[in-house]
Scaffold this motif. Structure first.
Motif, PDB file in Angstrom:
ATOM      1  N   GLU A  85       0.955  -1.009  -0.086  1.00 57.19           N
ATOM      2  CA  GLU A  85      -0.177  -0.149   0.144  1.00 57.19           C
ATOM      3  C   GLU A  85       1.125   1.408  -0.066  1.00 57.19           C
ATOM      4  O   GLU A  85       0.517   2.637  -0.360  1.00 57.19           O
ATOM      5  CB  GLU A  85      -1.195  -0.546   1.192  1.00 57.19           C
ATOM      6  N   GLN A  86       2.438   0.956   0.415  1.00 56.60           N
ATOM      7  CA  GLN A  86       2.873   2.502   0.708  1.00 56.60           C
ATOM      8  C   GLN A  86       3.583   2.722  -0.410  1.00 56.60           C
ATOM      9  O   GLN A  86       4.373   3.122  -0.913  1.00 56.60           O
ATOM     10  CB  GLN A  86       3.967   2.018   1.732  1.00 56.60           C
ATOM     11  N   VAL A  87       3.524   1.409  -1.926  1.00 54.51           N
ATOM     12  CA  VAL A  87       5.027   1.734  -2.485  1.00 54.51           C
ATOM     13  C   VAL A  87       3.634   2.273  -4.274  1.00 54.51           C
ATOM     14  O   VAL A  87       2.461   1.999  -4.182  1.00 54.51           O
ATOM     15  CB  VAL A  87       4.873   0.018  -3.545  1.00 54.51           C
ATOM     16  N   ILE A 153      20.798  -1.880 -11.114  1.00 57.34           N
ATOM     17  CA  ILE A 153      21.036  -1.127 -11.568  1.00 57.34           C
ATOM     18  C   ILE A 153      19.501  -0.422 -12.313  1.00 57.34           C
ATOM     19  O   ILE A 153      18.886   1.352 -12.236  1.00 57.34           O
ATOM     20  CB  ILE A 153      21.627  -0.613 -12.572  1.00 57.34           C
ATOM     21  N   ILE A 154      18.895  -1.550 -13.104  1.00 56.83           N
ATOM     22  CA  ILE A 154      17.234  -0.179 -13.541  1.00 56.83           C
ATOM     23  C   ILE A 154      16.221  -0.308 -11.900  1.00 56.83           C
ATOM     24  O   ILE A 154      15.393   1.071 -11.961  1.00 56.83           O
ATOM     25  CB  ILE A 154      17.019  -1.670 -14.298  1.00 56.83           C
ATOM     26  N   ASP A 155      16.344  -1.565 -11.019  1.00 59.03           N
ATOM     27  CA  ASP A 155      15.576  -1.165 -10.111  1.00 59.03           C
ATOM     28  C   ASP A 155      15.486   0.237  -9.234  1.00 59.03           C
ATOM     29  O   ASP A 155      14.687   0.712  -8.438  1.00 59.03           O
ATOM     30  CB  ASP A 155      15.278  -2.443  -9.357  1.00 59.03           C
ATOM     31  N   LEU A 156      16.635   0.371  -8.698  1.00 55.66           N
ATOM     32  CA  LEU A 156      17.215   1.399  -8.087  1.00 55.66           C
ATOM     33  C   LEU A 156      17.195   2.873  -8.931  1.00 55.66           C
ATOM     34  O   LEU A 156      16.370   4.168  -8.436  1.00 55.66           O
ATOM     35  CB  LEU A 156      19.225   1.234  -7.716  1.00 55.66           C
ATOM     36  N   ALA A 157      17.467   3.058 -10.855  1.00 51.78           N
ATOM     37  CA  ALA A 157      16.450   3.974 -11.114  1.00 51.78           C
ATOM     38  C   ALA A 157      15.160   4.423 -11.135  1.00 51.78           C
ATOM     39  O   ALA A 157      15.045   5.165 -11.049  1.00 51.78           O
ATOM     40  CB  ALA A 157      17.088   4.253 -12.182  1.00 51.78           C
ATOM     41  N   ILE A 158      14.442   3.167 -11.022  1.00 47.57           N
ATOM     42  CA  ILE A 158      12.764   3.298 -10.754  1.00 47.57           C
ATOM     43  C   ILE A 158      12.586   3.537  -9.915  1.00 47.57           C
ATOM     44  O   ILE A 158      11.653   4.626  -9.253  1.00 47.57           O
ATOM     45  CB  ILE A 158      12.453   2.462 -10.886  1.00 47.57           C
ATOM     46  N   PHE A 159      13.064   2.986  -8.255  1.00 49.01           N
ATOM     47  CA  PHE A 159      12.828   3.989  -7.742  1.00 49.01           C
ATOM     48  C   PHE A 159      13.297   5.186  -6.334  1.00 49.01           C
ATOM     49  O   PHE A 159      12.463   5.634  -6.352  1.00 49.01           O
ATOM     50  CB  PHE A 159      13.169   2.827  -6.483  1.00 49.01           C
ATOM     51  N   VAL A 160      14.945   5.055  -7.827  1.00 50.38           N
ATOM     52  CA  VAL A 160      14.813   6.647  -6.735  1.00 50.38           C
ATOM     53  C   VAL A 160      13.748   7.897  -7.658  1.00 50.38           C
ATOM     54  O   VAL A 160      13.419   8.799  -6.924  1.00 50.38           O
ATOM     55  CB  VAL A 160      15.944   6.871  -7.547  1.00 50.38           C
ATOM     56  N   VAL A 164      11.323  10.697  -5.608  1.00 55.29           N
ATOM     57  CA  VAL A 164      11.418  11.743  -6.219  1.00 55.29           C
ATOM     58  C   VAL A 164      10.254  12.630  -6.536  1.00 55.29           C
ATOM     59  O   VAL A 164       9.393  13.353  -6.084  1.00 55.29           O
ATOM     60  CB  VAL A 164      12.586  12.535  -8.141  1.00 55.29           C
ATOM     61  N   ALA A 165       9.158  11.963  -7.300  1.00 54.42           N
ATOM     62  CA  ALA A 165       7.911  12.025  -7.468  1.00 54.42           C
ATOM     63  C   ALA A 165       7.397  11.847  -6.076  1.00 54.42           C
ATOM     64  O   ALA A 165       6.055  12.635  -6.178  1.00 54.42           O
ATOM     65  CB  ALA A 165       7.965  11.492  -8.783  1.00 54.42           C
ATOM     66  N   MET A 174      11.674   2.564   1.151  1.00 55.89           N
ATOM     67  CA  MET A 174      11.448   2.799  -0.456  1.00 55.89           C
ATOM     68  C   MET A 174      13.188   1.631  -0.882  1.00 55.89           C
ATOM     69  O   MET A 174      13.009   0.777  -0.964  1.00 55.89           O
ATOM     70  CB  MET A 174      12.484   3.955  -1.293  1.00 55.89           C
ATOM     71  N   ALA A 175      14.127   1.799   0.780  1.00 57.28           N
ATOM     72  CA  ALA A 175      15.212   0.396   0.501  1.00 57.28           C
ATOM     73  C   ALA A 175      14.314  -1.451   0.700  1.00 57.28           C
ATOM     74  O   ALA A 175      14.888  -1.546   0.419  1.00 57.28           O
ATOM     75  CB  ALA A 175      15.976   0.889   1.534  1.00 57.28           C
ATOM     76  N   LEU A 176      13.661  -0.753   1.465  1.00 57.14           N
ATOM     77  CA  LEU A 176      13.000  -2.067   1.868  1.00 57.14           C
ATOM     78  C   LEU A 176      12.467  -2.646   0.483  1.00 57.14           C
ATOM     79  O   LEU A 176      12.295  -4.185   0.885  1.00 57.14           O
ATOM     80  CB  LEU A 176      12.223  -2.641   2.824  1.00 57.14           C
ATOM     81  N   ASN A 177      11.922  -2.250   0.097  1.00 58.00           N
ATOM     82  CA  ASN A 177      10.613  -2.425  -1.535  1.00 58.00           C
ATOM     83  C   ASN A 177      11.330  -2.520  -2.693  1.00 58.00           C
ATOM     84  O   ASN A 177      11.272  -3.803  -3.460  1.00 58.00           O
ATOM     85  CB  ASN A 177       9.455  -1.420  -1.479  1.00 58.00           C
ATOM     86  N   LEU A 178      12.776  -1.795  -2.473  1.00 57.26           N
ATOM     87  CA  LEU A 178      14.202  -1.595  -3.314  1.00 57.26           C
ATOM     88  C   LEU A 178      14.553  -3.544  -3.373  1.00 57.26           C
ATOM     89  O   LEU A 178      14.127  -4.811  -4.358  1.00 57.26           O
ATOM     90  CB  LEU A 178      15.146  -1.345  -3.280  1.00 57.26           C
ATOM     91  N   LEU A 179      14.809  -3.626  -2.412  1.00 54.30           N
ATOM     92  CA  LEU A 179      14.959  -4.987  -1.308  1.00 54.30           C
ATOM     93  C   LEU A 179      14.138  -6.301  -2.003  1.00 54.30           C
ATOM     94  O   LEU A 179      14.314  -7.335  -2.551  1.00 54.30           O
ATOM     95  CB  LEU A 179      15.845  -5.675  -0.347  1.00 54.30           C
ATOM     96  N   LYS A 180      13.161  -6.273  -1.806  1.00 52.12           N
ATOM     97  CA  LYS A 180      11.896  -6.943  -1.949  1.00 52.12           C
ATOM     98  C   LYS A 180      11.782  -7.156  -3.682  1.00 52.12           C
ATOM     99  O   LYS A 180      11.487  -8.798  -4.195  1.00 52.12           O
ATOM    100  CB  LYS A 180      11.081  -6.845  -1.129  1.00 52.12           C
ATOM    101  N   PHE A 181      11.815  -6.041  -4.183  1.00 52.14           N
ATOM    102  CA  PHE A 181      11.577  -5.849  -6.102  1.00 52.14           C
ATOM    103  C   PHE A 181      12.951  -6.862  -6.640  1.00 52.14           C
ATOM    104  O   PHE A 181      11.867  -7.745  -7.418  1.00 52.14           O
ATOM    105  CB  PHE A 181      10.968  -4.904  -6.400  1.00 52.14           C
TER     106      PHE A 181
END
Length: 286
Positions: A85-87, A153-160, A164-165, A174-181
């Motif tokens: 829900e927070q993503v 690299i791509i997932d990190l760019a998407i999450f950054v 920002v948005a 963000m960090a937790l969900n980046l690791l999960k995805f």
């Protein structure tokens, strides 16, 4: 390990890696821009419809709409809806779309890992110094490691971009969900890397390996589609269980049992494909 490290160094230094990263980046960016534009248009339309309404009503409507979209993307699994829900919806939509096309990208990345050595018979020089199983495993691990880095690299760019948005998307979340995805994408990818290794072991020509790989991807997609369309009582419903893509739905599930079942399925597919590839390479006249 020697073969893996040598192949990895060669792959990292080649221009092909840069091209593959650029290709994956452009595709992900295009999907992100299209999804972001659609989301923006929907928000604008909803805002016009709710002009004059009080803030609480607007917030409630937006929350219900978000839950509806999340339900569509997660097959209405309440546990997954709560966990995600927070993503930002853009991140989840891009993840789903890129996951669909990731097997084709994997095929393009490694279609010649074995056939590129077998065709010109340079494989003979490798097998003099190492066992065929070591060569096969080294090639597989090289492709898997390369893919692991490219996806990160791509997932990190998407999450950054999402951070920002969406100012409400906190850094810790963000960090937790980046690791999960990222973990979900890697688990999903390993079976397809092994499938590419198998296809590359079947033929001496890299082009034929690539075409056959795409044919198998289409067959797996068709099996999943027919199996799902048959419902729970159709005579062809069992076909979906034979397709790796069927098990992708629970890769983001917060439940350990559901995620573990999906992970075990992909590990099983990877093991079957690798054993088959080894059997073919062992019997082949190099």
């Amino acid at each position: 390990m020697v073969i893996w490290s040598a192949e990895l160094r060669r792959a990292v230094r080649s221009g092909r890696t840069v091209v593959l990263l650029g290709l994956y980046s452009m595709f992900s960016a295009l999907v992100l821009l299209v999804v972001g534009w659609i989301a923006g248009e929907i928000r604008s339309a909803v805002a016009k419809q709710l002009e004059g309404a009080d803030a609480s009503a607007s917030e409630q409507f937006n929350e219900e709409m978000r839950k509806g979209v999340l339900g569509f993307l997660t097959s209405n699994d309440s546990a997954m809806i709560e966990a995600l829900e927070q993503v930002p919806l853009e991140v989840l939509a891009v993840f789903k779309i890129t996951l669909f096309f990731l097997p084709a990208y994997i095929a393009l990345m490694g279609f010649d890992q074995i056939s590129g050595e077998v065709g010109p018979r340079s494989m003979r020089y490798l097998t003099v110094r190492a066992r065929r199983s070591s060569v096969l495993l080294g090639k597989f691990l090289t492709q898997a490691t390369l893919l692991l880095g490219l996806v990160l690299i791509i997932d990190l760019a998407i999450f950054v971009y999402a951070r920002v948005a969406n100012p409400d998307f906190g850094f810790a979340t963000m960090a937790l969900n980046l690791l999960k995805f990222w973990l979900a994408a890697i688990v999903f990818s390993l079976a397809y890397v092994a499938l590419t290794t198998l296809c590359s072991s079947l033929f001496r020509s890299p082009a034929v390996s690539l075409v056959f790989n795409f044919i198998l991807l289409f067959v797996f997609w068709l099996m999943d589609t027919i199996g799902r369309a048959s419902g729970d009582t159709g005579s062809l419903r069992f076909l979906r269980y034979l397709s790796p893509s069927y098990y992708a739905g629970d890769l983001l599930h917060p439940g350990l049992a559901q995620f573990g079942a999906s992970g075990a399925a992909y590990a099983g597919f990877a093991l079957v494909f690798l054993v088959a590839a080894y059997g073919i390479l062992r019997a082949r006249d190099l």
